[in-house]
Design a protein around this motif. Structure first.
Motif, PDB file in Angstrom:
ATOM      1  N   ASP A  60      10.238 -21.748 -31.176  1.00  0.00           N
ATOM      2  CA  ASP A  60      11.351 -22.122 -30.303  1.00  0.00           C
ATOM      3  C   ASP A  60      11.099 -21.515 -28.911  1.00  0.00           C
ATOM      4  O   ASP A  60      10.883 -20.309 -28.770  1.00  0.00           O
ATOM      5  CB  ASP A  60      12.659 -21.583 -30.895  1.00  0.00           C
ATOM      6  CG  ASP A  60      13.871 -22.042 -30.117  1.00  0.00           C
ATOM      7  OD1 ASP A  60      14.624 -22.870 -30.656  1.00  0.00           O
ATOM      8  OD2 ASP A  60      14.075 -21.570 -28.970  1.00  0.00           O
ATOM      9  N   HIS A  61      11.188 -22.365 -27.892  1.00  0.00           N
ATOM     10  CA  HIS A  61      10.872 -21.965 -26.516  1.00  0.00           C
ATOM     11  C   HIS A  61      11.800 -20.849 -25.988  1.00  0.00           C
ATOM     12  O   HIS A  61      11.344 -19.902 -25.330  1.00  0.00           O
ATOM     13  CB  HIS A  61      10.992 -23.240 -25.664  1.00  0.00           C
ATOM     14  CG  HIS A  61      10.828 -23.067 -24.213  1.00  0.00           C
ATOM     15  ND1 HIS A  61       9.634 -23.304 -23.571  1.00  0.00           N
ATOM     16  CD2 HIS A  61      11.697 -22.696 -23.246  1.00  0.00           C
ATOM     17  CE1 HIS A  61       9.779 -23.083 -22.281  1.00  0.00           C
ATOM     18  NE2 HIS A  61      11.030 -22.717 -22.045  1.00  0.00           N
ATOM     19  N   VAL A  62      13.094 -20.933 -26.287  1.00  0.00           N
ATOM     20  CA  VAL A  62      14.042 -19.923 -25.788  1.00  0.00           C
ATOM     21  C   VAL A  62      13.772 -18.581 -26.488  1.00  0.00           C
ATOM     22  O   VAL A  62      13.754 -17.517 -25.857  1.00  0.00           O
ATOM     23  CB  VAL A  62      15.511 -20.372 -26.001  1.00  0.00           C
ATOM     24  CG1 VAL A  62      16.470 -19.314 -25.480  1.00  0.00           C
ATOM     25  CG2 VAL A  62      15.763 -21.708 -25.319  1.00  0.00           C
ATOM     26  N   ALA A  77      10.919 -17.686 -27.591  1.00  0.00           N
ATOM     27  CA  ALA A  77       9.664 -17.175 -27.027  1.00  0.00           C
ATOM     28  C   ALA A  77       9.908 -16.496 -25.675  1.00  0.00           C
ATOM     29  O   ALA A  77       9.277 -15.481 -25.359  1.00  0.00           O
ATOM     30  CB  ALA A  77       8.647 -18.308 -26.884  1.00  0.00           C
ATOM     31  N   HIS A  78      10.824 -17.017 -24.852  1.00  0.00           N
ATOM     32  CA  HIS A  78      11.151 -16.335 -23.584  1.00  0.00           C
ATOM     33  C   HIS A  78      11.615 -14.903 -23.877  1.00  0.00           C
ATOM     34  O   HIS A  78      11.273 -13.969 -23.152  1.00  0.00           O
ATOM     35  CB  HIS A  78      12.258 -17.086 -22.847  1.00  0.00           C
ATOM     36  CG  HIS A  78      11.770 -18.165 -21.906  1.00  0.00           C
ATOM     37  ND1 HIS A  78      10.770 -17.950 -20.993  1.00  0.00           N
ATOM     38  CD2 HIS A  78      12.172 -19.455 -21.724  1.00  0.00           C
ATOM     39  CE1 HIS A  78      10.569 -19.064 -20.283  1.00  0.00           C
ATOM     40  NE2 HIS A  78      11.398 -19.999 -20.721  1.00  0.00           N
ATOM     41  N   LEU A  79      12.419 -14.724 -24.929  1.00  0.00           N
ATOM     42  CA  LEU A  79      12.921 -13.379 -25.257  1.00  0.00           C
ATOM     43  C   LEU A  79      11.779 -12.449 -25.662  1.00  0.00           C
ATOM     44  O   LEU A  79      11.854 -11.240 -25.466  1.00  0.00           O
ATOM     45  CB  LEU A  79      13.948 -13.454 -26.396  1.00  0.00           C
ATOM     46  CG  LEU A  79      15.251 -14.184 -26.088  1.00  0.00           C
ATOM     47  CD1 LEU A  79      16.078 -14.351 -27.361  1.00  0.00           C
ATOM     48  CD2 LEU A  79      16.050 -13.418 -25.032  1.00  0.00           C
ATOM     49  N   VAL A 130      17.475 -16.398 -19.373  1.00  0.00           N
ATOM     50  CA  VAL A 130      18.004 -16.999 -18.132  1.00  0.00           C
ATOM     51  C   VAL A 130      16.962 -17.973 -17.585  1.00  0.00           C
ATOM     52  O   VAL A 130      15.949 -17.560 -17.033  1.00  0.00           O
ATOM     53  CB  VAL A 130      18.354 -15.920 -17.074  1.00  0.00           C
ATOM     54  CG1 VAL A 130      19.741 -15.342 -17.313  1.00  0.00           C
ATOM     55  CG2 VAL A 130      17.325 -14.802 -17.024  1.00  0.00           C
ATOM     56  N   SER A 131      17.225 -19.266 -17.752  1.00  0.00           N
ATOM     57  CA  SER A 131      16.215 -20.244 -17.342  1.00  0.00           C
ATOM     58  C   SER A 131      16.893 -21.448 -16.701  1.00  0.00           C
ATOM     59  O   SER A 131      18.093 -21.424 -16.413  1.00  0.00           O
ATOM     60  CB  SER A 131      15.399 -20.671 -18.563  1.00  0.00           C
ATOM     61  OG  SER A 131      16.203 -21.464 -19.405  1.00  0.00           O
ATOM     62  N   GLY A 132      16.101 -22.517 -16.506  1.00  0.00           N
ATOM     63  CA  GLY A 132      16.670 -23.728 -15.916  1.00  0.00           C
ATOM     64  C   GLY A 132      17.576 -24.458 -16.896  1.00  0.00           C
ATOM     65  O   GLY A 132      18.442 -25.234 -16.490  1.00  0.00           O
ATOM     66  N   LEU A 159       8.092 -17.613 -15.996  1.00  0.00           N
ATOM     67  CA  LEU A 159       8.194 -19.078 -16.046  1.00  0.00           C
ATOM     68  C   LEU A 159       7.552 -19.581 -17.328  1.00  0.00           C
ATOM     69  O   LEU A 159       6.921 -18.820 -18.061  1.00  0.00           O
ATOM     70  CB  LEU A 159       7.505 -19.681 -14.813  1.00  0.00           C
ATOM     71  CG  LEU A 159       8.174 -19.328 -13.478  1.00  0.00           C
ATOM     72  CD1 LEU A 159       7.299 -19.747 -12.306  1.00  0.00           C
ATOM     73  CD2 LEU A 159       9.552 -19.975 -13.378  1.00  0.00           C
ATOM     74  N   ASP A 160       7.714 -20.885 -17.590  1.00  0.00           N
ATOM     75  CA  ASP A 160       7.198 -21.445 -18.835  1.00  0.00           C
ATOM     76  C   ASP A 160       5.689 -21.212 -18.955  1.00  0.00           C
ATOM     77  O   ASP A 160       4.942 -21.427 -17.995  1.00  0.00           O
ATOM     78  CB  ASP A 160       7.511 -22.943 -18.888  1.00  0.00           C
ATOM     79  CG  ASP A 160       9.005 -23.171 -19.056  1.00  0.00           C
ATOM     80  OD1 ASP A 160       9.723 -22.200 -19.350  1.00  0.00           O
ATOM     81  OD2 ASP A 160       9.432 -24.321 -18.895  1.00  0.00           O
ATOM     82  N   ASN A 161       5.250 -20.788 -20.114  1.00  0.00           N
ATOM     83  CA  ASN A 161       3.838 -20.454 -20.321  1.00  0.00           C
ATOM     84  C   ASN A 161       3.489 -20.545 -21.804  1.00  0.00           C
ATOM     85  O   ASN A 161       4.378 -20.504 -22.664  1.00  0.00           O
ATOM     86  CB  ASN A 161       3.556 -19.041 -19.779  1.00  0.00           C
ATOM     87  CG  ASN A 161       4.316 -17.973 -20.547  1.00  0.00           C
ATOM     88  OD1 ASN A 161       3.856 -17.506 -21.590  1.00  0.00           O
ATOM     89  ND2 ASN A 161       5.511 -17.609 -20.088  1.00  0.00           N
TER      90      ASN A 161
HETATM   91 ZN    ZN Z   1      11.590 -21.954 -20.152  1.00  0.00          ZN
END
Ligand code: ZN
Ligand code: KG4
Length: 357
Positions: free
Chosen positions: A123-125, A127-129, A154-156, A325-327
């Motif tokens: 899950d992308h969110v 993964a941000h964490l 906190v993203s777009g 940012l997304d990676n």
């Molecule tokens: Zn993102």
């Protein structure tokens, strides 16, 4: 196909390829041991969407199709490994634009099947964490933090607070009921005629403006909730710049753009810090603060998070700038962690527009 099993969980040296195509970045990375970023290749599509002031899904998915194979190849080359050396393939399969996600998911399935390696959906969110737990090769390794932790995404597309009992167990405590904070940054930039995506431009202009020049509301919503709202702030900026609509409304004097940006940034960041303080008060056993997502690159948010952490004695894990940012690195990193705890996925994984966390 016979499903490959996960590599031995006690094997410390594992290389995982991460693929990320949820929105308008085509990204791939190789990560060692779930933490050390060996390569992190990101092809931004900003130039393709700039004239539309937002991501056009059809253009995004076509660009992913053209770029995915060369980007994966570059990620392997820059890490100095051949595909056969990989232990697993991780892919962001949710949330995002369905046409964009499908490209990454198809590429990851094809690679995992061809190489006979485990496949894991991330899950992308989530993964941000996880991104704040990672470091670049050659930089000092980061220790495992104390759990449980408070998480802020906190993203777009997302603005949410979580409690994490460990890297894989995530409970949502609150989130935005309308716009995400990054979306509000992008809309304020559009009101001011700044390029898309607007967050970095608003951040840059804010540095020369006065944060108290334009009175703007800090959204609280209610006395003790952990949800966010940014649509009222965005409308307040619109009225401050263009004037309140209506025949009897006084004619507006447009404030300098730098003052609008600094004042908006003060109010937006204050709303985030306010809810984080509430979350920390309610979860006093959480001594770690994990943050991630594009807006984590914001200078004021980084500064205020740093001072919040120091006043509360928290272990703050801010991601390095290129992991905000997304990676693909965050996808590979979390994918590796998940593979140590559960069986790999099979080729039936689907692209899904919504988050699971
Ligand atoms: Zn993102
Ligand atoms: O995480 P991300 O790359 O994509 C999503 O998952 O949505 O976040 C992109 C968002 C955009 O809204 C962009 O304007 C914002 O992050 N952003 C910033 C900054 N850099 C990127 N917002 C405020 N200040 C920045 N320096």
């Amino acid at each position: 196909m016979t499903q490959p099993t996960a590599a031995n969980p006690s094997d410390p040296a594992r290389l995982v390829l991460g693929i990320e195509t949820s929105c308008d970045e085509t990204a791939a990375a190789v990560v060692r041991d779930g933490r050390e970023v060996r390569s992190n290749v990101i092809a931004s599509q900003n130039e393709l969407h700039a004239e539309f002031r937002g991501v056009v899904p059809e253009i995004a998915s076509r660009a992913h199709c053209e770029r995915i194979a060369p980007i994966v190849r570059r990620a392997l080359d820059e890490a100095g490994v051949g595909a056969d050396a990989l232990d697993a393939v991780a892919v962001g399969n949710r949330p995002g634009l369905i046409g964009s996600l499908l490209v990454g998911v198809a590429a990851a399935k094809a690679l995992a099947w061809r190489l006979g390696k485990p496949l894991i959906a991330v899950d992308h969110v989530h993964a941000h964490l996880y991104s704040g737990l990672m470091h670049h090769a050659g930089q000092p390794a980061r220790d495992e933090p104390a759990w449980p932790a408070i998480g802020l995404a906190v993203s777009g597309g997302h603005t949410s607070i979580y409690r994490l009992d460990d890297p894989s167990r995530v409970h949502r405590l609150g989130g935005t009921i309308d716009d995400a904070i990054g979306e509000a940054y992008d809309k304020v930039a559009a009101i001011l005629g700044l390029p898309f995506p607007g967050g970095p431009h608003v951040d840059r202009l804010a540095a020369t403006g006065r944060p108290d020049a334009v009175p703007l509301p800090v959204s609280r919503l209610d006395r003790d909730g952990l949800d966010f709202s940014f649509s009222g702030l965005k409308t307040a900026v619109l009225y401050a710049v263009q004037g309140v609509p209506g025949p009897r409304a006084p004619k507006a004097v447009r404030p300098p753009d730098a003052d609008v940006c600094a004042s908006f940034q003060r109010a937006a960041v204050a709303a985030v810090i306010l809810k984080l303080r509430r979350a920390l008060d309610r979860q006093p056993e959480c001594r770690t603060l994990l943050v991630g997502g594009g807006v984590t690159a914001n200078s004021r948010l980084r500064a205020e998070l740093t001072s919040l952490a120091s006043s509360h004695g928290l272990d703050l894990r801010l991601p390095p700038m290129d992991l905000c940012l997304d990676n693909g690195a965050m996808i590979a990193g979390l994918g590796d962690r998940l593979l140590r705890q559960r069986a790999p996925d099979d080729l039936s994984i689907a692209a899904t527009p919504t988050t699971a966390v």
